[in-house]
Design an enzyme around this catalytic site. Sequence first.
Site, PDB file in Angstrom:
ATOM      1  N   CYS A   1     -15.136  34.731  14.536  1.00 56.55           N
ATOM      2  CA  CYS A   1     -16.077  35.039  13.448  1.00 56.55           C
ATOM      3  C   CYS A   1     -17.526  34.791  13.837  1.00 56.55           C
ATOM      4  CB  CYS A   1     -15.713  34.242  12.211  1.00 56.55           C
ATOM      5  SG  CYS A   1     -13.977  34.405  11.790  1.00 56.55           S
TER       6      CYS A   1
ATOM      7  N   HIS B   1     -21.311  33.710   7.398  1.00 58.08           N
ATOM      8  CA  HIS B   1     -19.965  34.253   7.563  1.00 58.08           C
ATOM      9  C   HIS B   1     -19.177  34.065   6.266  1.00 58.08           C
ATOM     10  CE1 HIS B   1     -16.055  35.150   8.898  1.00 58.08           C
ATOM     11  NE2 HIS B   1     -15.649  33.915   9.071  1.00 58.08           N
TER      12      HIS B   1
ATOM     13  N   ASN C   1     -12.268  37.746   4.415  1.00 57.67           N
ATOM     14  CA  ASN C   1     -12.865  37.343   5.689  1.00 57.67           C
ATOM     15  C   ASN C   1     -12.575  38.427   6.731  1.00 57.67           C
ATOM     16  OD1 ASN C   1     -13.432  36.225   8.177  1.00 57.67           O
ATOM     17  ND2 ASN C   1     -12.404  34.260   7.771  1.00 57.67           N
TER      18      ASN C   1
HETATM   19  N1  ACO Z   1      -1.383  30.779  -3.010  1.00 62.94           N
HETATM   20  C1  ACO Z   1      -0.926  29.711  -3.699  1.00 62.94           C
HETATM   21  N2  ACO Z   1      -0.832  28.478  -3.176  1.00 62.94           N
HETATM   22  C2  ACO Z   1      -1.223  28.317  -1.907  1.00 62.94           C
HETATM   23  C3  ACO Z   1      -1.682  29.389  -1.117  1.00 62.94           C
HETATM   24  C4  ACO Z   1      -1.744  30.660  -1.716  1.00 62.94           C
HETATM   25  N3  ACO Z   1      -2.186  31.762  -1.070  1.00 62.94           N
HETATM   26  N4  ACO Z   1      -1.986  28.932   0.105  1.00 62.94           N
HETATM   27  C5  ACO Z   1      -1.731  27.619   0.108  1.00 62.94           C
HETATM   28  N5  ACO Z   1      -1.254  27.244  -1.108  1.00 62.94           N
HETATM   29  C6  ACO Z   1      -0.871  25.912  -1.571  1.00 62.94           C
HETATM   30  C7  ACO Z   1      -0.514  24.993  -0.442  1.00 62.94           C
HETATM   31  O1  ACO Z   1       0.827  25.143  -0.067  1.00 62.94           O
HETATM   32  C8  ACO Z   1      -0.772  23.641  -1.064  1.00 62.94           C
HETATM   33  O2  ACO Z   1       0.331  23.287  -1.868  1.00 62.94           O
HETATM   34  P1  ACO Z   1       0.878  21.759  -1.881  1.00 62.94           P
HETATM   35  O3  ACO Z   1      -0.277  20.960  -2.393  1.00 62.94           O
HETATM   36  O4  ACO Z   1       2.037  21.851  -2.800  1.00 62.94           O
HETATM   37  O5  ACO Z   1       1.209  21.455  -0.457  1.00 62.94           O
HETATM   38  C9  ACO Z   1      -1.936  23.882  -2.015  1.00 62.94           C
HETATM   39  O6  ACO Z   1      -1.979  25.307  -2.209  1.00 62.94           O
HETATM   40  C10 ACO Z   1      -3.275  23.402  -1.482  1.00 62.94           C
HETATM   41  O7  ACO Z   1      -3.401  23.870  -0.159  1.00 62.94           O
HETATM   42  P2  ACO Z   1      -4.662  23.488   0.686  1.00 62.94           P
HETATM   43  O8  ACO Z   1      -4.502  24.079   2.062  1.00 62.94           O
HETATM   44  O9  ACO Z   1      -4.958  22.038   0.561  1.00 62.94           O
HETATM   45  O10 ACO Z   1      -5.799  24.292  -0.094  1.00 62.94           O
HETATM   46  P3  ACO Z   1      -7.336  24.209   0.123  1.00 62.94           P
HETATM   47  O11 ACO Z   1      -8.005  23.848  -1.135  1.00 62.94           O
HETATM   48  O12 ACO Z   1      -7.694  23.453   1.372  1.00 62.94           O
HETATM   49  O13 ACO Z   1      -7.710  25.738   0.399  1.00 62.94           O
HETATM   50  C11 ACO Z   1      -8.165  27.247   2.196  1.00 62.94           C
HETATM   51  C12 ACO Z   1      -7.119  26.398   1.495  1.00 62.94           C
HETATM   52  C13 ACO Z   1      -8.708  28.261   1.209  1.00 62.94           C
HETATM   53  C14 ACO Z   1      -7.525  27.962   3.373  1.00 62.94           C
HETATM   54  C15 ACO Z   1      -9.327  26.325   2.673  1.00 62.94           C
HETATM   55  O14 ACO Z   1      -8.792  25.215   3.361  1.00 62.94           O
HETATM   56  C16 ACO Z   1     -10.288  27.025   3.568  1.00 62.94           C
HETATM   57  O15 ACO Z   1     -11.008  27.912   3.158  1.00 62.94           O
HETATM   58  N6  ACO Z   1     -10.379  26.619   4.826  1.00 62.94           N
HETATM   59  C17 ACO Z   1     -11.290  27.228   5.770  1.00 62.94           C
HETATM   60  C18 ACO Z   1     -10.748  28.562   6.182  1.00 62.94           C
HETATM   61  C19 ACO Z   1     -11.718  29.232   7.080  1.00 62.94           C
HETATM   62  O16 ACO Z   1     -12.901  29.081   6.955  1.00 62.94           O
HETATM   63  N7  ACO Z   1     -11.237  29.983   8.032  1.00 62.94           N
HETATM   64  C20 ACO Z   1     -12.125  30.585   8.944  1.00 62.94           C
HETATM   65  C21 ACO Z   1     -11.386  31.458   9.762  1.00 62.94           C
HETATM   66  S1  ACO Z   1     -12.559  32.097  10.839  1.00 62.94           S
HETATM   67  C22 ACO Z   1     -11.841  32.838  12.160  1.00 62.94           C
HETATM   68  O17 ACO Z   1     -12.338  32.672  13.230  1.00 62.94           O
HETATM   69  C23 ACO Z   1     -10.601  33.632  12.009  1.00 62.94           C
END
Ligand code: ACO
Length: 322
Positions: A112, A249, A279
Amino acid sequence: MKSVKLIATNHAVPARVVTNDDLTAWLDTSDEWITTRTGIKQRHVSTGENTAALALAASRPALEAAGWDPESLDLIIVATMTPDDYMPSTAAQVQGALGASRAVAFDLSAACSGFVYALTVARQMLAAPGCRRALVIGAEVMSKVLDWQDRSTAVLFGDGAGAALLEATAEDHLWVSRLATFGDQGHDLTAGKTTVTAALPHPVSDLAPLTMDGRSTYRFATHQVPASIQDTLAAAGISPDEVDHYLLHQANARIVRQVAKRLDQPLEKFPLNIARYGNTAAASEPILLDEQIKAGAIKRGDLLVLSGFGGGLTTASIVMQY
Ligand code: ACO
């Protein structure tokens, strides 16, 4: 040559839109979860077009708008983590299709952060005599590297491409960037891992889909993106208040809000389009840049910061005058 100037931009996305509700047909997720955790409402998903095709669709109108003959290009860089092939590069395919026969073309892999990495490399190459015009593209078909059964990643990404034309200029345009790589944290974000298994009569290879440690990546982004922007602005001698637009980003709207807070800057300076695209990795910033320019929000003379983070792990920021 003193600096480079951003001449024209454009973007392209596949026509097919997949909404959060559409995803609930096969994933245990909800529009409410995706919207509140990420800001994403929908994403564009390929119906067969690959990365080079999206890159071309983004580039051709930009060249037309600038009135540039593809033969006048000296350089084409495609930032992508989802190339069509290992070989030839996506950039070589774009070069061939455009008929940009004088241009040197290669891909750049920094996930990214790729678009800002590519702008930085192009800036260096345009400093050489005889290199005057560059086409810099961020293009991704993320849908082909996702595990569509993994709700923790499948809901986050989309496909698209953005293109920018740069020209060497004798004018004094501000253009300062800072890149960083954190290879020791690379395991937090992976895609397309190839494994080679020793077997007879020949090794067997396979490609693995995208994996992500979401929380760790979130922490990385909210700390390293402000640091990257601050480093870049300090190197340029610009204060955060002087910047007109921060184009970050589009990985998560919450990350963008956190960065704004850490920089003590008003949210109005941080446009968001993640609701519509998700994204799109290296395509995210050039798509946002193009939309903001075409909407008239970004005007000639404005000071812009583009800042990305992602796989590697990597960060990259650039401050430029449009
Ligand atoms: N729908 C419903 N529930 C979900 C989903 C979904 N799509 N995905 C995860 N959950 C659940 C999990 O299983 C978890 O359940 P549990 O508490 O029973 O275990 C709960 O939701 C919370 O999960 P978390 O991972 O703690 O959620 P969080 O608030 O951290 O959000 C997210 C997750 C959105 C992925 C966040 O961590 C994030 O944005 N991280 C950064 C991602 C990012 O910037 N990526 C960049 C990629 S760049 C590249 O180079 C490709």
